[in-house]
Design a protein around this motif. Structure first.
Motif, PDB file in Angstrom:
ATOM      1  N   SER A 358       5.250  -1.615   0.962  1.00  0.00           N
ATOM      2  CA  SER A 358       4.054  -2.536   1.249  1.00  0.00           C
ATOM      3  C   SER A 358       4.336  -3.233   2.530  1.00  0.00           C
ATOM      4  N   ASN A 384       2.095   2.526   6.639  1.00  0.00           N
ATOM      5  CA  ASN A 384       0.478   2.742   6.946  1.00  0.00           C
ATOM      6  C   ASN A 384       0.034   4.073   6.406  1.00  0.00           C
ATOM      7  N   VAL A 385      -0.681   3.936   5.331  1.00  0.00           N
ATOM      8  CA  VAL A 385      -0.990   5.134   4.548  1.00  0.00           C
ATOM      9  C   VAL A 385      -2.359   5.088   4.242  1.00  0.00           C
ATOM     10  N   ARG A 386      -2.971   6.164   4.026  1.00  0.00           N
ATOM     11  CA  ARG A 386      -4.472   6.354   3.787  1.00  0.00           C
ATOM     12  C   ARG A 386      -4.764   7.234   2.442  1.00  0.00           C
ATOM     13  N   ARG A 389      -2.586   8.217  -1.256  1.00  0.00           N
ATOM     14  CA  ARG A 389      -1.283   7.296  -1.057  1.00  0.00           C
ATOM     15  C   ARG A 389      -1.624   6.086  -0.948  1.00  0.00           C
ATOM     16  N   GLN A 390      -2.799   5.542  -0.286  1.00  0.00           N
ATOM     17  CA  GLN A 390      -3.073   4.072  -0.391  1.00  0.00           C
ATOM     18  C   GLN A 390      -3.620   3.334  -1.610  1.00  0.00           C
ATOM     19  N   ASN A 391      -4.071   4.385  -2.525  1.00  0.00           N
ATOM     20  CA  ASN A 391      -4.338   4.185  -3.819  1.00  0.00           C
ATOM     21  C   ASN A 391      -3.044   3.887  -4.669  1.00  0.00           C
ATOM     22  N   GLN A 394      -1.584   0.521  -3.617  1.00  0.00           N
ATOM     23  CA  GLN A 394      -2.541  -0.708  -4.204  1.00  0.00           C
ATOM     24  C   GLN A 394      -2.022  -0.914  -5.768  1.00  0.00           C
TER      25      GLN A 394
END
Length: 647
Positions: A358, A384-386, A389-391, A394
């Protein structure tokens, strides 16, 4: 005449079934080492917890006072679901037995209820909580099976142990999801789904071939190369590689059209259309990623670090840690220190290739190099992920924030109880250390005394102690208490520990007088001693408190927070004593009488048991028979025989 209605036979039957279920749960919890339900009922401050609980979907994990998992559940609305456990009425016996043990509740927030369901099952399978129904195993969720080592592989739904050669895709949320996927595959790629016994005995194609849902490999209506292409596309679809299939089919459609192969181009067109109109039914799965996701939340010098374990694209579990930020170093420093300790502190730990964080780490490169050198594994620390992986990040962040709020609410409540206890006892300052002693035995045998320690932050488990009591008359609790107190406080007087501000003795005036005499002989001063007796009704909430200094007796209101604190510490001492006694008793039951014979070690015991088949047979054997065992001399055989036949 009474207006009270007598229960119907159906109601009596239901009530009895619930009582039987509750007894089974109690027995199972005891067998799993779960703390018994405290007599005062639930000590968990659910009101503070529920005030800040989210209404989003997710899973909740309930723990007892010893930190052991009790129950894992899923919820569409976490606040509504968890609140239902703490209703004043309408709970069955099983639920009340669970609620009485709850000391902590952790939550993990998910995007959807389906994700929560799959995560719940993964956690139940991994943790086996005693209050969950543990009937589900690999059959809980269906898989899609694609056979291998065949000229014409088969695709089908699979449940149960994975014994067949091939690849398994899933698990899927439900059977319907699998059936819809298989139906799509049948219409689109036409790989056979029939049983091998049917496939090998066909002399003409079946109906599936006639309606264009199978390529007819049973009668070689398709060659092996073209069929292998359909199998490859099926595998890509099941792995979630729809975009790659679409690009490949689009190229083939264009090429077939240019070659005037319009029928083949139409087939590719239909496949493209079907793929674009259908999304994979798998919700939690996302490729084959093996990732640890670590998020930290901080507030008022407190922090929670939450881990999500992602393996093969699935959330297999989660865990929260609450390290103390004594230096107020900040989340980046705390996370940096945690990552180093977590991966380098346990060489047997499963280390994935990617760790999602995080916050950025100042020593990310240094940590990666250290882990590679220590464990021989390359690890990438990313923040820094998208996309998916961002989910995941979160989810971990939400869980960390939620669990930190719960932790702070618990600490505030405990601090308030300490302040009220100070006021009630008229102490000059808030007590920083409470110790409580309890005795446990079975009809006077294998007596164990426990000492537990609490502070304003909660239980200080590193300072817990157990004492195996020896050399007393069986069942003499006064002598057991005297021995335990002597052993504990003689060491403290010698400088091996810290004296408590309050000493709780689980017992009445007799036990308290014994404690007062022991501490007086040792010269221990400035310790407030309180005896906690059950009272005439012997029910929780009616305890009588005996003050050693003044001789006063108090009966606190059952709703008073300071009484709840005393009950919590007393119940923990009881649990710790009972657990120690059971461990000692079980150890004695497991030990063999052969262990008491000098010269008979593990290897010779094993040879004796292998030769004779059991302890009873050894006892019945002669010394000459024993001497025939490898490693047993005639002299030792005579000693073994004498040991079992001594008058």
């Amino acid at each position: 005449m009474s207006d009270k209605r007598s229960p119907t036979p159906q109601e009596l039957s239901k009530q009895r079934a619930e009582e039987i279920t509750a007894r089974k749960v109690e027995a199972r919890a005891s067998a799993d080492g779960i703390a018994p339900a405290p007599e005062g009922g639930c000590q968990f401050d659910h009101k503070s917890f529920l005030k800040q609980l989210t209404q989003r979907p997710g899973i909740y994990q309930m723990y007892d006072a010893d930190g052991k998992i009790l129950y894992v559940g899923k919820a569409k609305n976490l606040k509504n679901r968890v609140s239902s456990y703490f209703r004043s009425s309408g709970l069955n016996n099983k639920t009340m037995a669970l609620v009485a043990r709850i000391a902590r509740v952790d939550v993990t927030v998910t995007h959807t209820e389906v994700e929560a369901l799959i995560l719940e099952q993964n956690l139940i399978k991994a943790q086996r909580p005693p209050f969950n129904i543990l009937l589900r195993d690999d059959k809980s969720y269906p898989y899609v099976f694609l056979s291998s080592n065949e000229d014409y592989p088969r695709v089908a739904m699979h449940r149960g142990a994975k014994r067949k050669k091939g690849e398994y895709f899933g698990p899927f949320p439900n059977v319907m999801a699998v059936k819809e996927s298989l139906s799509f595959l049948q219409k689109t790629f036409k790989v056979r789904q029939c049983e091998d016994s049917v496939f090998k005995n066909r002399s003409r194609p079946c109906l599936q071939y006639q309606i264009k849902r199978c390529d007819g490999p049973c009668v070689e209506a398709i060659n092996k190369e073209d069929y292998a292409e359909e199998v490859r596309h099926t595998k890509m679809f099941l792995q979630g590689e729809s975009d790659e299939i679409l690009a490949e089919l689009a190229d083939r459609m264009e090429k077939a059209s240019m070659n005037l192969e319009f029928e083949q181009a139409a087939t590719y067109r239909d496949q493209i259309s079907a793929l674009r109109s259908l999304q994979s039914q798998r919700v939690v799965e996302s490729g084959n990623a093996n990732v640890d996701v670590i998020a930290i939340a901080t507030e008022r010098n407190a922090c929670c670090i939450h881990l999500l374990y992602i393996r093969q694209g699935r959330i297999l579990g989660s865990k929260s840690y609450y390290p103390k930020d004594n230096l107020a170093a900040g989340p980046e420093v705390m996370l940096n220190d945690f990552v180093g300790q977590y991966y380098l502190g346990n060489k047997g730990r499963d280390v994935p290739r990617d760790v999602i964080l995080s916050h950025p780490l100042a020593d990310a490169e240094l940590l990666s190099d250290a882990i590679k050198e220590a464990l021989g594994k390359t690890i990438a620390l990313r923040h820094n992920v998208r996309s998916e992986r961002q989910n995941w990040l979160q989810l971990a962040m939400s869980a960390a924030e939620q669990n930190l709020k719960s932790q702070l609410a618990r600490k505030q409540n405990l601090q308030q109880r300490f302040e009220l206890l100070q006021e009630r006892l008229g102490l000059e300052s808030i007590p920083q250390r409470i110790e409580c002693f309890d005795i446990s035995h079975s009809s006077g045998e294998l007596t164990v005394a426990s000492c537990v320690v609490f502070g304003p932050e909660g239980a200080i488990k590193s300072d817990y102690r157990r004492f195996n009591i020896e050399g007393i008359t069986g069942g003499d609790d006064y002598a057991a208490m005297e021995q335990a107190l002597n052993r504990r406080y003689s060491r403290i007087q010698a400088g091996e520990g810290v004296l408590p501000d309050i000493l709780l003795i689980d017992g009445g005036k007799g036990q308290l007088s014994q404690a007062k005499a022991v501490l007086g002989e040792l010269g221990v001063q400035d310790v407030t001693m309180i005896g906690v007796a059950k009272g005439t009704t012997r029910k929780a909430g009616f305890e009588v408190l005996h003050m050693a200094d003044t001789g006063e007796e108090w009966v606190l209101d059952s709703t008073s927070p300071e009484l709840h604190l005393i009950q919590q510490v007393r119940d923990e001492a009881h649990r710790f004593a009972v657990t120690g006694h059971k461990a000692r008793r079980d150890k004695k039951r497991r030990s063999s009488s052969l262990e008491d014979i000098p010269g008979v070690g593990a290897k010779r015991r094993r040879e004796l048991l292998r030769h004779f088949g059991g302890l009873a047979q050894i006892k019945g054997a002669s010394a000459d028979d024993m001497a025939k065992v490898e490693g047993i001399s005639k002299k030792l055989a005579a000693e073994i025989y004498a040991h079992f036949h001594a008058e």
